[in-house]
Design a protein around this motif. Sequence first.
Motif, PDB file in Angstrom:
ATOM      1  N   GLU A 164       0.831  -1.211   0.000  1.00  0.00           N
ATOM      2  CA  GLU A 164       0.000   0.000   0.000  1.00  0.00           C
ATOM      3  C   GLU A 164       0.862   1.256   0.000  1.00  0.00           C
ATOM      4  O   GLU A 164       0.540   2.233  -0.674  1.00  0.00           O
ATOM      5  CB  GLU A 164      -0.963  -0.006   1.192  1.00  0.00           C
ATOM      6  CG  GLU A 164      -2.028  -1.075   1.124  1.00  0.00           C
ATOM      7  CD  GLU A 164      -2.955  -0.971  -0.078  1.00  0.00           C
ATOM      8  OE1 GLU A 164      -3.066   0.112  -0.703  1.00  0.00           O
ATOM      9  OE2 GLU A 164      -3.604  -1.986  -0.408  1.00  0.00           O
ATOM     10  N   LEU A 165       1.979   1.228   0.725  1.00  0.00           N
ATOM     11  CA  LEU A 165       2.875   2.379   0.716  1.00  0.00           C
ATOM     12  C   LEU A 165       3.464   2.592  -0.673  1.00  0.00           C
ATOM     13  O   LEU A 165       3.587   3.733  -1.142  1.00  0.00           O
ATOM     14  CB  LEU A 165       3.989   2.206   1.753  1.00  0.00           C
ATOM     15  CG  LEU A 165       4.914   3.409   1.896  1.00  0.00           C
ATOM     16  CD1 LEU A 165       4.150   4.648   2.345  1.00  0.00           C
ATOM     17  CD2 LEU A 165       6.043   3.087   2.862  1.00  0.00           C
ATOM     18  N   HIS A 166       3.793   1.507  -1.346  1.00  0.00           N
ATOM     19  CA  HIS A 166       4.297   1.601  -2.717  1.00  0.00           C
ATOM     20  C   HIS A 166       3.236   2.232  -3.635  1.00  0.00           C
ATOM     21  O   HIS A 166       3.564   3.068  -4.491  1.00  0.00           O
ATOM     22  CB  HIS A 166       4.698   0.215  -3.227  1.00  0.00           C
ATOM     23  CG  HIS A 166       5.235   0.219  -4.619  1.00  0.00           C
ATOM     24  ND1 HIS A 166       6.487   0.689  -4.933  1.00  0.00           N
ATOM     25  CD2 HIS A 166       4.672  -0.160  -5.792  1.00  0.00           C
ATOM     26  CE1 HIS A 166       6.677   0.587  -6.238  1.00  0.00           C
ATOM     27  NE2 HIS A 166       5.583   0.071  -6.780  1.00  0.00           N
ATOM     28  N   GLU A 167       1.992   1.869  -3.454  1.00  0.00           N
ATOM     29  CA  GLU A 167       0.904   2.451  -4.250  1.00  0.00           C
ATOM     30  C   GLU A 167       0.779   3.953  -3.978  1.00  0.00           C
ATOM     31  O   GLU A 167       0.543   4.742  -4.906  1.00  0.00           O
ATOM     32  CB  GLU A 167      -0.421   1.737  -3.946  1.00  0.00           C
ATOM     33  CG  GLU A 167      -0.465   0.290  -4.409  1.00  0.00           C
ATOM     34  CD  GLU A 167      -0.338   0.156  -5.911  1.00  0.00           C
ATOM     35  OE1 GLU A 167      -1.141   0.780  -6.637  1.00  0.00           O
ATOM     36  OE2 GLU A 167       0.582  -0.551  -6.364  1.00  0.00           O
ATOM     37  N   ILE A 168       0.940   4.358  -2.728  1.00  0.00           N
ATOM     38  CA  ILE A 168       0.889   5.775  -2.377  1.00  0.00           C
ATOM     39  C   ILE A 168       2.026   6.516  -3.076  1.00  0.00           C
ATOM     40  O   ILE A 168       1.822   7.585  -3.666  1.00  0.00           O
ATOM     41  CB  ILE A 168       0.970   5.966  -0.844  1.00  0.00           C
ATOM     42  CG1 ILE A 168      -0.319   5.434  -0.191  1.00  0.00           C
ATOM     43  CG2 ILE A 168       1.217   7.431  -0.473  1.00  0.00           C
ATOM     44  CD1 ILE A 168      -0.213   5.237   1.298  1.00  0.00           C
ATOM     45  N   SER A 169       3.207   5.946  -3.032  1.00  0.00           N
ATOM     46  CA  SER A 169       4.371   6.561  -3.659  1.00  0.00           C
ATOM     47  C   SER A 169       4.181   6.686  -5.170  1.00  0.00           C
ATOM     48  O   SER A 169       4.479   7.744  -5.762  1.00  0.00           O
ATOM     49  CB  SER A 169       5.622   5.746  -3.345  1.00  0.00           C
ATOM     50  OG  SER A 169       6.764   6.356  -3.884  1.00  0.00           O
ATOM     51  N   GLU A 170       3.676   5.645  -5.799  1.00  0.00           N
ATOM     52  CA  GLU A 170       3.416   5.692  -7.245  1.00  0.00           C
ATOM     53  C   GLU A 170       2.381   6.755  -7.597  1.00  0.00           C
ATOM     54  O   GLU A 170       2.527   7.473  -8.588  1.00  0.00           O
ATOM     55  CB  GLU A 170       2.916   4.335  -7.748  1.00  0.00           C
ATOM     56  CG  GLU A 170       3.987   3.327  -7.996  1.00  0.00           C
ATOM     57  CD  GLU A 170       3.441   2.059  -8.645  1.00  0.00           C
ATOM     58  OE1 GLU A 170       2.210   1.842  -8.673  1.00  0.00           O
ATOM     59  OE2 GLU A 170       4.274   1.283  -9.134  1.00  0.00           O
ATOM     60  N   THR A 171       1.343   6.866  -6.798  1.00  0.00           N
ATOM     61  CA  THR A 171       0.303   7.857  -7.053  1.00  0.00           C
ATOM     62  C   THR A 171       0.856   9.265  -6.869  1.00  0.00           C
ATOM     63  O   THR A 171       0.553  10.171  -7.665  1.00  0.00           O
ATOM     64  CB  THR A 171      -0.914   7.620  -6.144  1.00  0.00           C
ATOM     65  OG1 THR A 171      -1.383   6.278  -6.341  1.00  0.00           O
ATOM     66  CG2 THR A 171      -2.042   8.592  -6.449  1.00  0.00           C
TER      67      THR A 171
END
Length: 119
Positions: free
Chosen positions: A26-33
């Motif tokens: 989920e943190l990776h998804e936040i970073s990508e967004t």
Amino acid sequence: MTGIQLHMAKLWYAANASNWKLADYELHEISETADAVAALKVSRNDIDISDEIKKALGPRITALQQSITGENITGFTDSYKAALNACNGCHDSAGYPFIHIIQPSSPPVTNQLWGEYQP
């Protein structure tokens, strides 16, 4: 931004269930967004949102990653609160103080297992 909000809520529940793999995802998804928002070159009320999102979230994402890697719930909680404060500070400076994100009080979706899946 709604995508970040959803991933932040899912991040909260994953970490609090000690599902560190899901929290990392989920943190990776936040970073990508955040990277995608930065690439859009968006401004609101004379504030460069694309520039500000990386400044506001970058150090918080690093701190969250460290707490996730270390499986440190206390560090995670502190880093999570700092990330929310950074988001809300950006909302305030861009003229949107009515968008105030808080720690979730109920899961954002009801069809996800928060703890680690054991087949």
